[in-house]
Design an enzyme around this catalytic site. Structure first.
Site, PDB file in Angstrom:
ATOM      1  CG  LEU A  54      -2.015  -0.961   1.553  1.00  0.00           C
ATOM      2  CD1 LEU A  54      -1.707  -2.271   1.333  1.00  0.00           C
ATOM      3  CD2 LEU A  54      -2.869  -1.519   2.945  1.00  0.00           C
ATOM      4  CG  ASP A  55       4.397   3.002  -2.064  1.00  0.00           C
ATOM      5  OD1 ASP A  55       5.455   2.677  -2.195  1.00  0.00           O
ATOM      6  OD2 ASP A  55       4.726   4.246  -0.623  1.00  0.00           O
TER       7      ASP A  55
END
Lengths: 277, 263
Positions: A41-42
């Protein structure tokens, strides 16, 4: 009156969009559907900066994106979804940011257990993966409560990696193997050990992620091409996909594109898996 | 008469039932065929997209190799301390192609390269590859100057046996080192312990900055997990279609990446 009409139109459009999405998934399901999807989840902080939101709002927007994505995955028929929620490296961030994320995790874990949540809607078993002893106490307790509450769900599985890195996972597995061998040995046997008692299968069995099969597609948003110490062991035959979108911007098109690419290389991956057996 | 009538009705009823099932099956079949057709159309569109992308990349690689793009002319190669090249084992059998790739990497100025293929095909070619490197070095060497020698590439060649199996061996090493003693206290193993164990057993410790993947898909194919924590991974396509310009582009992109390392 106008509000009622507006709500009706919104609901109709929503139903139509939902129907079209399900139809698209039916078409995709003609080919092989991945069994296990993993997500890094960047881009939450960059999203907040891009839209001039408060820093914490990026993480909240990321959570909404996660809920939507989980719905898509379970509708498509993906059985295992793994997310990299918090790395051991992330503890080195500013203390106020770490505290904010811990508070947000606590809030969202408690939210997951509510009746109307996606977890109950899709019969999801939730597992928290990582060195949970490193978590703040309230979060750890909430995580254990969530795992217990969903332990009987069996339609799909959500693995949330917190306080996790692959290298820590490998060391933990080696430790578990050593402890297991030692506890099964008699005192006078210790001096006679010459051969390797720990096999590769033992290491695999003691991995935190040993509860799930290997990953089929790993998606890291924000266009970054590294894995940042995530599932390095479990991604031997995994398609790595790095869409440029920031995590809160991820949508249906990215899932569809990832699955189409997976289906293109599926014969190659199957051939490799059969060779390994 | 009534029994005959009932019998006829039953036969008729069964016939209608059979026809209904047949009809449903036909609808289901055509529905399935329709879905299948749509699926093939989707994949045809994807294939066309990749064909066009391939042509564009070929053209771009040609222009990069020709030095047409200013930004690719000055490459800061010092940022790539250690390069990994992962090759699909089937493609790795093309030893001449691998040699050509190594020649390109040496020409770019890369000093440390690690070649990996899962089945160990490259390990069998290692001698030939090392001999080539040596002969290239000797043909260019005019003096025995140490500094001149250091310009040339050092090559590490590994396979799956240096990956997951190495970790199992390291676990055994740690067991013998930390557990087999009179001390009854339970040892606490750490990441440095694992790193030391792998090094003591002779497994490479350097972590590549950049990984070029040659094969049908962007998969690292089991490269030692311990060494790719923060490695940037780039898919280069099949080895037989490798392009010099694509390598330059991948290295250039790497030099623009900023890592937070989780912070």
């Amino acid at each position: 009156m106008e509000n009622k009409e507006h709500t009706l139109v919104t609901r109709l459009v929503g139903s139509l969009v939902s129907y079209m999405r399900r139809f698209l998934f039916r078409v995709l399901s003609v080919g092989p559907v991945p069994n296990h999807l993993a997500f890094i989840l960047d881009g939450n902080r960059r999203y907040a900066k891009k839209w001039n939101l408060g820093e914490g709002m990026g993480h909240r927007a990321g959570f909404l994106a996660l809920m939507t994505l989980m719905k898509y995955c379970y509708e498509l028929g993906v059985k295992y979804v793994t997310i990299y929620a918090f790395s051991i490296d992330n503890f080195r961030r500013r203390p106020d940011e770490v505290q904010y994320v811990m508070d947000l995790m606590l809030e969202k874990i408690e939210g997951l257990l509510k009746e109307e949540s996606i977890v109950n809607q899709y019969g999801v078993k939730v597992l928290f993966i990582g060195n949970l002893k490193l978590l703040h106490e309230p979060v750890r307790i909430a995580a254990e409560k969530a795992m217990k509450a969903t332990s009987n769900n069996n339609q799909s599985i959500l693995l949330i990696c917190v306080a996790y890195t692959s290298t820590d996972e490998i060391v933990h597995s080696a430790q578990e193997c050593c402890d297991e061998i030692r506890s099964s040995m008699k005192v006078n046997e210790e001096k006679d050990v010459k051969s390797d008692l720990i096999k590769l299968g033992d290491i695999e069995r003691h991995m935190y992620m040993g509860v799930a099969p290997d990953v089929d597609i790993l998606i890291r948003t924000s266009g970054e091409t590294r894995l940042s110490n995530f599932l390095l062991w479990q991604t031997t035959d995994c398609l790595l996909y790095s869409p440029k979108a920031l995590w809160p911007e991820i949508g249906l098109r990215h899932i569809v594109w990832g699955v189409l690419n997976f289906q293109r290389i599926y014969p190659y991956l199957e051939k490799r898996r059969k060779k390994q057996l | 008469m009534p029994s005959a009538f009932k019998s006829n009705n039953t036969v008729l009823g069964s016939s209608w039932h059979a026809l209904a099932i047949l009809g449903l099956n036909r609808i289901t079949l055509s529905g399935d065929l329709g879905l299948r057709l749509l699926w093939h159309i989707m994949h045809l569109v994807v294939s066309i997209w990749y064909f066009v992308l391939g042509l564009t990349n070929t053209l771009e690689s040609f222009f990069i190799s020709s030095g047409l793009f200013k930004r690719y002319r000055c490459l800061d190669i010092s940022k790539v301390q250690y390069l990994a090249v992962v090759i699909d084992s089937e493609e790795a059998r093309e030893t001449l192609k691998v040699l050509e790739l190594l020649r390109w990497l040496a020409a770019i100025g890369l000093k440390k390269v690690c070649l990996y293929d899962e089945e160990g095909v490259l390990k069998k070619s290692k001698e030939a590859l090392t001999l080539w490197l040596k002969s290239e070095r000797m043909s260019k060497e005019t003096t025995s100057d140490q500094l001149f020698e250091q310009k040339y590439m050092s090559l590490e060649v590994i396979s799956f046996s240096d990956s997951k199996h190495a970790v199992a061996k390291a676990a055994n090493f740690l067991f013998k080192k930390h557990y087999l003693s009179a001390n009854t206290e339970k040892p606490k193993l750490t990441e440095p312990d694992m790193a030391d164990a792998l090094e003591a057993l002779g497994y490479g410790a350097l972590e590549p900055d950049l990984m070029l993947i040659y094969g049908p898909a962007r998969c690292h194919l089991g490269f030692p997990a311990w060494r790719i924590r923060y490695t940037e991974m780039v898919h280069m396509g099949p080895l037989k279609f490798m392009k010099f310009g694509a390598i330059i582009k991948a290295i250039h992109r790497f030099t623009t990446v900023h890592q937070n390392y989780g912070t």
